[in-house]
Design an enzyme around this catalytic site. Sequence first.
Site, PDB file in Angstrom:
ATOM      1  N   GLU A 257      -5.890   7.012  -0.878  1.00  0.00           N
ATOM      2  CA  GLU A 257      -5.920   5.703   0.019  1.00  0.00           C
ATOM      3  C   GLU A 257      -6.391   4.439  -0.851  1.00  0.00           C
ATOM      4  O   GLU A 257      -5.783   3.540  -0.673  1.00  0.00           O
ATOM      5  CB  GLU A 257      -6.713   5.924   1.352  1.00  0.00           C
ATOM      6  CG  GLU A 257      -5.895   6.877   2.260  1.00  0.00           C
ATOM      7  CD  GLU A 257      -4.518   6.473   2.607  1.00  0.00           C
ATOM      8  OE1 GLU A 257      -4.435   5.406   3.078  1.00  0.00           O
ATOM      9  OE2 GLU A 257      -3.580   7.087   2.602  1.00  0.00           O
TER      10      GLU A 257
ATOM     11  N   HIS B 126       0.736  -1.205  -0.038  1.00  0.00           N
ATOM     12  CA  HIS B 126       0.041  -0.045  -0.217  1.00  0.00           C
ATOM     13  C   HIS B 126       0.780   1.355  -0.031  1.00  0.00           C
ATOM     14  O   HIS B 126       0.510   2.146  -0.864  1.00  0.00           O
ATOM     15  CB  HIS B 126      -1.046  -0.043   1.211  1.00  0.00           C
ATOM     16  CG  HIS B 126      -1.532   1.195   1.588  1.00  0.00           C
ATOM     17  ND1 HIS B 126      -3.020   1.455   1.102  1.00  0.00           N
ATOM     18  CD2 HIS B 126      -1.348   2.459   2.250  1.00  0.00           C
ATOM     19  CE1 HIS B 126      -3.381   2.791   1.462  1.00  0.00           C
ATOM     20  NE2 HIS B 126      -2.478   3.244   2.097  1.00  0.00           N
ATOM     21  N   GLU B 127       1.802   1.346   0.640  1.00  0.00           N
ATOM     22  CA  GLU B 127       2.859   2.552   0.832  1.00  0.00           C
ATOM     23  C   GLU B 127       3.566   2.773  -0.407  1.00  0.00           C
ATOM     24  O   GLU B 127       3.807   3.749  -0.734  1.00  0.00           O
ATOM     25  CB  GLU B 127       3.503   2.184   2.104  1.00  0.00           C
ATOM     26  CG  GLU B 127       2.828   2.384   3.356  1.00  0.00           C
ATOM     27  CD  GLU B 127       2.044   3.639   3.729  1.00  0.00           C
ATOM     28  OE1 GLU B 127       2.215   4.668   3.396  1.00  0.00           O
ATOM     29  OE2 GLU B 127       0.832   3.299   4.468  1.00  0.00           O
TER      30      GLU B 127
ATOM     31  N   HIS C 104       1.643   4.142  -2.739  1.00  0.00           N
ATOM     32  CA  HIS C 104       1.547   5.705  -2.812  1.00  0.00           C
ATOM     33  C   HIS C 104       2.512   6.386  -3.656  1.00  0.00           C
ATOM     34  O   HIS C 104       2.325   7.416  -4.426  1.00  0.00           O
ATOM     35  CB  HIS C 104       1.582   6.116  -1.594  1.00  0.00           C
ATOM     36  CG  HIS C 104       0.381   6.245  -0.631  1.00  0.00           C
ATOM     37  ND1 HIS C 104      -0.801   6.601  -1.151  1.00  0.00           N
ATOM     38  CD2 HIS C 104       0.250   5.566   0.399  1.00  0.00           C
ATOM     39  CE1 HIS C 104      -1.799   6.563  -0.181  1.00  0.00           C
ATOM     40  NE2 HIS C 104      -1.315   5.910   0.599  1.00  0.00           N
TER      41      HIS C 104
END
Length: 267
Positions: free
Chosen positions: A189, A127-128, A131
């Site tokens: 997100e 997920h990070e 980004h």
Amino acid sequence: MSRRHLSLTKTVLVTTAALIAACSTSPLGRNQFLLMPAAEMDEMGVAAYNQMKSETPVSKDSRKVAYVRCIADNITTSLDSDQQWEVNLFQDDSANAFALPGGKIGVNTGLLKVATNQHQVAAVMGHEVGHVLAQHSNERVSLQYATQSGMQILAAMAGEATQEKQMLFGLLGLGAEYGIALPFSRKHESEADVIGLQLMAQAGFDPRESVSLWENMAAASGGSPPQFLSTHPSHATRIRDLQARLPEVMPLYQQAQAAGRRPNCTP
């Protein structure tokens, strides 16, 4: 036409040209507004990471450090990029992790208490990194820059500042925060969730564990603020959306397994 009007017209034209040139597309096909050069974003990411290392202790637990680096290596080696990633485990009790432009990843020791296996840690890390791949920080910086420039143009058009005009600008800023910034951040997100699922599946981590992770997060949080006041999707929304995406990413996971990508990272 007066000199002031000529100057203002030139500013508007330059700004308009910049807006057109800044149009881009995210990995999921969403239109983006990117003003900042990638090299400059990398410099900012590296500087922020170095400051983080100077202010927050880095874990000396070699076993746990090797664990998070093993997971990171599996995630990042599946990327179509020559970027070298620096990974550190920070001594911090909050269940968090982050990734920054310039190839920087940080994991807090507190995350390892909530993410109970390699797949769940990979869900957060994917997920990070998502980004970064989607240039979300560039979008945030670009939006801030454009908003400030826009306010300057508006002030020039309106003439000298007055108390009423300052109040109006404050209201406009508040309106921008709740009318644009918060929903836009939720899009970031949700987009990073999808990219993260793809990354972990391609690396051979089980994407179904992302649901278990957020169930753990929900239990550990003891409740969340209302979704409309949060920049993050609620736990229930996030779990529902992840479950809906699983049929899309399970084939990637099965292909990775068949190709021998079977991570074996142990804490």
